[in-house]
Write a protein that holds these residues in place. Sequence first.
Motif, short mmCIF file in Angstrom:
data_model
loop_
_atom_site.label_atom_id
_atom_site.label_comp_id
_atom_site.label_asym_id
_atom_site.label_seq_id
_atom_site.Cartn_x
_atom_site.Cartn_y
_atom_site.Cartn_z
N THR A 294 19.03 7.39 23.72
CA THR A 294 17.63 8.05 22.83
C THR A 294 16.51 6.99 23.13
OG1 THR A 294 18.04 6.46 20.88
CG2 THR A 294 18.67 8.74 20.74
N ARG A 295 16.50 5.79 23.74
CA ARG A 295 15.62 5.02 24.13
C ARG A 295 16.28 3.82 25.15
NH1 ARG A 295 13.96 0.10 21.86
NH2 ARG A 295 15.19 0.21 20.36
N GLU A 296 15.65 3.75 26.47
CA GLU A 296 16.23 2.76 27.05
C GLU A 296 15.21 1.78 27.25
OE1 GLU A 296 17.66 2.41 32.08
OE2 GLU A 296 18.37 4.23 30.81
N ARG A 297 15.47 0.40 26.83
CA ARG A 297 14.47 -0.55 26.78
C ARG A 297 14.26 -1.23 28.09
NH1 ARG A 297 16.67 -5.09 24.90
NH2 ARG A 297 14.63 -5.94 23.93
N VAL A 298 13.04 -0.66 28.99
CA VAL A 298 12.63 -1.29 29.90
C VAL A 298 11.26 -1.62 29.62
CG1 VAL A 298 11.99 -0.78 32.50
CG2 VAL A 298 14.11 0.44 31.20
N GLY A 299 10.76 -2.88 29.82
CA GLY A 299 9.56 -3.58 29.75
C GLY A 299 8.95 -3.72 31.01
N ARG A 300 7.99 -4.27 31.07
CA ARG A 300 7.05 -4.50 31.89
C ARG A 300 7.73 -5.45 33.38
NH1 ARG A 300 1.01 -6.42 29.85
NH2 ARG A 300 0.58 -4.51 28.39
N LYS A 301 8.67 -6.07 32.96
CA LYS A 301 9.55 -6.84 33.77
C LYS A 301 10.79 -6.29 34.01
CE LYS A 301 7.53 -11.19 32.23
NZ LYS A 301 7.63 -12.71 31.95
N GLY A 302 11.01 -5.03 33.65
CA GLY A 302 12.27 -4.19 33.98
C GLY A 302 12.39 -4.04 35.54
N ARG A 303 13.64 -3.97 36.00
CA ARG A 303 13.97 -4.00 37.47
C ARG A 303 14.12 -2.65 37.78
NH1 ARG A 303 16.27 -8.55 40.41
NH2 ARG A 303 17.03 -7.10 41.63
N PRO A 304 13.55 -2.08 39.04
CA PRO A 304 13.71 -0.50 39.21
C PRO A 304 15.01 -0.21 39.80
CG PRO A 304 12.39 -1.58 40.90
CD PRO A 304 12.44 -2.82 39.67
N ASP A 305 15.73 -1.11 40.13
CA ASP A 305 17.09 -1.10 40.57
C ASP A 305 18.14 -1.14 39.55
OD1 ASP A 305 16.58 -3.69 40.29
OD2 ASP A 305 17.98 -4.23 42.21
N LEU A 306 17.68 -1.41 38.52
CA LEU A 306 18.94 -1.64 37.15
C LEU A 306 18.50 -0.20 36.00
CD1 LEU A 306 18.88 -5.22 36.35
CD2 LEU A 306 20.69 -3.86 37.31
N SER A 307 19.68 -0.02 35.55
CA SER A 307 19.56 1.02 34.45
C SER A 307 20.94 0.61 33.46
CB SER A 307 19.72 2.36 35.07
OG SER A 307 21.07 2.35 35.32
N VAL A 308 20.73 1.32 32.09
CA VAL A 308 22.04 1.02 31.62
C VAL A 308 23.39 1.41 32.13
CG1 VAL A 308 22.97 1.80 29.13
CG2 VAL A 308 20.70 1.21 29.30
N ASP A 309 23.17 2.67 32.74
CA ASP A 309 24.35 3.34 33.23
C ASP A 309 24.94 2.25 34.41
OD1 ASP A 309 24.32 5.45 31.75
OD2 ASP A 309 23.22 6.60 33.29
N ARG A 310 24.11 1.86 35.07
CA ARG A 310 24.60 0.87 36.15
C ARG A 310 25.24 -0.44 35.78
NH1 ARG A 310 21.44 -2.38 40.83
NH2 ARG A 310 23.20 -2.90 42.11
N ILE A 311 24.35 -0.95 34.52
CA ILE A 311 25.00 -2.32 33.99
C ILE A 311 26.46 -2.05 33.48
CG2 ILE A 311 24.73 -3.72 32.11
CD1 ILE A 311 21.45 -3.51 32.77
#
Length: 270
Positions: A21-38
Amino acid sequence: MTTEYSGTGDPARSLALLWRTRERVGRKGRPDLSVDRIVRAAIEVADAEGLAALSMRRVAERLGVGTMSLYTYVPGKGELLDVMLDTVYGETVDAATDDPTAGWRARLERVARDNWARYLRHPWLLQVATTRPPLGPHLIARYEQELRAVDGIGLTDLEMDAVVTLVDGFVHGAVRSAVEAAQAAASTGLTEQQWWAAHAPYLEKALDPRRFPLAARVGTAAGEEYQAAGDPRRAFEFGLARILDGIEVLVRDRPTGDGGGPATAAGSDR
């Protein structure tokens, strides 16, 4: 064998991750990362190295990123473990979809075999106590699918829940021996058959049939048949058949009008 507990993370954050319902991506979030990949990387670490090796730092190393970058997406290990569990539960939901042409027994047996296979793919599941399960979409979908296996055969709602809990609990206990045997073989370099071949001659000399008549007789017969101290797969097959036999008696003897009446021809395997 338990080393971790599900449901230890922050409830709001865990549920937000589980249901995306919410993926925590802030200003410093990496474009090559995601919850699924982690989560996928974390599962790979646990599969290859065991649950004891799992940490945010180890997952970051596998992904080739800094540890702190993971916290932009996942609050901590507790929440990560919940999503890992829910993700692997989703692996077998489609594979175990009930066949409308099959009876309840065949459907429930398929559920058990899919659960057995999932534990063998991910042995670390046996190290996680799930009395407080991660209430994610895949776990709920799996529960729905398991209930469909025994829906409409004359059981009450509570009996349906008890039946799927019984089968799941049996698989959890039965597969432990298979996982431990595989881990012992990997650790010692000896298969169960090789270990038995080395120990059986000494046991035969030491075991006094006058003192242990049943252990000597039955143990000898089992050892000759298995060429090992035990056969986890055969124990699983035997136990699953007996559990299904018992459930069949419950369904067959269900009096008309109790829980929807007796099983119909369409819902029975007989």
